[in-house]
Design a protein around this motif. Structure first.
Motif, mmCIF file in Angstrom:
data_model
loop_
_atom_site.group_PDB
_atom_site.id
_atom_site.type_symbol
_atom_site.label_atom_id
_atom_site.label_comp_id
_atom_site.label_asym_id
_atom_site.label_seq_id
_atom_site.Cartn_x
_atom_site.Cartn_y
_atom_site.Cartn_z
ATOM 1 N N LYS A 129 0.916 -1.253 0.148
ATOM 2 C CA LYS A 129 0.047 -0.078 -0.003
ATOM 3 C C LYS A 129 1.107 1.263 -0.075
ATOM 4 O O LYS A 129 0.456 2.326 -0.622
ATOM 5 C CB LYS A 129 -0.902 -0.022 1.320
ATOM 6 C CG LYS A 129 -2.240 -0.880 1.184
ATOM 7 C CD LYS A 129 -2.987 -0.613 2.617
ATOM 8 C CE LYS A 129 -3.943 -1.943 2.688
ATOM 9 N NZ LYS A 129 -4.347 -1.773 4.139
ATOM 10 N N GLU A 130 2.010 1.136 0.793
ATOM 11 C CA GLU A 130 2.903 2.368 0.984
ATOM 12 C C GLU A 130 3.589 2.545 -0.179
ATOM 13 O O GLU A 130 4.184 3.642 -0.447
ATOM 14 C CB GLU A 130 3.373 2.332 2.232
ATOM 15 C CG GLU A 130 2.815 2.265 3.315
ATOM 16 C CD GLU A 130 1.926 3.484 3.712
ATOM 17 O OE1 GLU A 130 2.359 4.535 3.398
ATOM 18 O OE2 GLU A 130 0.629 3.495 3.581
ATOM 19 N N ASP A 131 4.400 1.443 -0.899
ATOM 20 C CA ASP A 131 5.427 1.676 -1.627
ATOM 21 C C ASP A 131 5.227 1.209 -3.237
ATOM 22 O O ASP A 131 4.794 0.141 -3.376
ATOM 23 C CB ASP A 131 6.609 0.553 -1.229
ATOM 24 C CG ASP A 131 7.846 0.624 -1.912
ATOM 25 O OD1 ASP A 131 7.737 0.903 -3.146
ATOM 26 O OD2 ASP A 131 8.794 0.085 -1.466
#
Ligand SMILES: NC(=O)C1=CN([C@@H]2O[C@H](COP(=O)(O)OP(=O)(O)OC[C@H]3O[C@@H](n4cnc5c(N)ncnc54)[C@H](O)[C@@H]3O)[C@@H](O)[C@H]2O)C=CC1
Ligand SMILES: [Mg+2]
Length: 352
Positions: A34-36
């Motif tokens: 989700k973040e990367d």
């Protein structure tokens, strides 16, 4: 970073780690995706894709139920090529979960007007033939899917719908940009971040100690009664919403209530259904039905409800004509609440 706190307790924590590892590892992998953006793009290479067309999932009918087929990135690229579509549309895919072996799962809608693809809307019938399946409305298919697919496709539809309807910044009016996983959209002109929205809804089964209250909205399928539901207003606690909705819709005051369970519900938009049991004081059970909200509301005995639960199939009931109403299907949290009440009518409630 080590997951052990030191050599002395390594053995003990090794066991904890072993017990939790699959779930924790999976959760952290999803968090990373989700973040990367780069990690998520990499995960697409080995991931599996579920397909939609105008928010209807692609399904294949097996003997007793619908199955949701998965496609690899390679299969998808081939398919898009066959339809003269460039693979830029893949940028619209959203991450919806992963397997225990860390195979990431994505959803992609081939029918919505995409912001990233010139020729976005592919022909539904041609796609169905090529894919040997049908794009079926989730309202129709949800109750004939297994629990895992029902949950995945509900999440997928909610996320795809949110992206489709939130493509512009409400401050600048500029197009927002989705991150690779689809966990957020960002406005490039002012960096405002938009996250997918979920609306909290309480659903309450009201009882007077011996009977339970079931209600009908005119939008419900014919003959179906359910527990009383309502959206949380801004600033309200869960308890306040329960009290207000019951007063608003049927004119009763809650004496006690307790939480039961919750469920994501994709219709008509993404809601978090928070299910509770409530009791009203005996002797204060006269209904004043708000006809702007409900078509009907009535008290039902435990025996009546137990009978309907046992034979909860509207077509059977119409044929026999013996039972005047039916209840939401098993997958709906309303069904679980009603079943709980029938099986355990005197669970210990807390004051509201
Ligand atoms: N999973 C289940 O077992 C069940 C789920 N539900 C779901 O519960 C939801 C709420 O139930 P209702 O009785 O319709 O709610 P409700 O009693 O709050 O009435 C709906 C009205 O509330 C207003 N409203 C306030 N905030 C809203 C928002 N965020 N989105 C949409 N409308 C909003 C609108 O005027 C709307 O017409 C429905 O979407 C329904 O699908 C209802 C029964 C069973
Ligand atoms: Mg309501």
């Amino acid at each position: 970073m080590s997951l052990y706190c030191g050599t002395a307790c390594r053995r003990k924590f090794f066991w904890c780690y072993r017990l939790l590892s699959t779930y924790v590892t999976k959760t952290r992998y999803l968090f990373e995706l989700k973040e990367d953006d780069d990690a998520c793009k990499k995960a697409q290479q080995t991931g599996a894709f579920y397909l939609f067309h105008n928010l209807a999932p692609l399904l294949q009918k097996s003997e007793h139920q619908y199955l949701a087929p998965q496609y690899s990135l390679l299969e998808l690229e081939r398919l898009l090529g066959k339809f003269g579509q460039d693979s830029q549309i893949l940028e619209d895919s959203v991450l919806i979960g992963c397997s225990e072996q860390q195979e990431a799962w994505f959803a992609l809608d081939l029918g919505l007007n995409s912001s990233s693809s010139v020729n976005a809307s592919l022909q539904k019938a041609e796609m169905e033939t090529a894919l040997q399946g049908s794009f079926i409305k989730l309202t129709k298919a949800l109750f004939e899917l297994n629990v895992k697919d029902a949950s995945l496709l509900s999440t997928a539809q909610a996320l795809l719908r949110w992206h489709d309807t939130h493509q512009f910044c409400s401050r600048s009016g500029q197009p927002t940009k989705k991150n690779v996983s689809g966990s957020k959209r960002v406005c490039p002109s002012n960096n405002i971040i938009y996250y997918p929205q979920v609306a909290p809804v309480v659903i309450t089964l009201v009882s007077d100690g011996t009977r339970c209250l079931l209600v009908r909205q005119s939008s419900f399928p014919k003959g179906m009664y359910s527990a009383l539901a309502g959206f949380c207003d801004i600033g309200e606690s869960l308890e306040e919403t329960v009290r207000r909705e019951i007063a608003e819709e049927v004119g009763l005051e809650v004496d006690r209530l307790h939480y039961s369970a919750s469920q994501h519900w994709p219709f008509p938009n993404s809601t978090l259904m928070i299910a509770c049991h409530a009791t009203v004081k005996p002797g204060q059970t006269e209904l004043q039905v708000n006809l702007r909200e409900l078509e009907a509301a009535a008290w039902f005995s435990r025996d009546e409800v137990a009978t309907v639960l046992r034979r909860n199939n509207p077509s059977n009931q119409q044929q026999s004509g013996a039972v005047p109403f039916w209840l939401p299907p098993k997958l709906a949290i309303a069904h679980q609440l009603i079943k709980e009440w029938v099986e355990k009518p005197t669970c210990s409630p807390l004051p509201a």
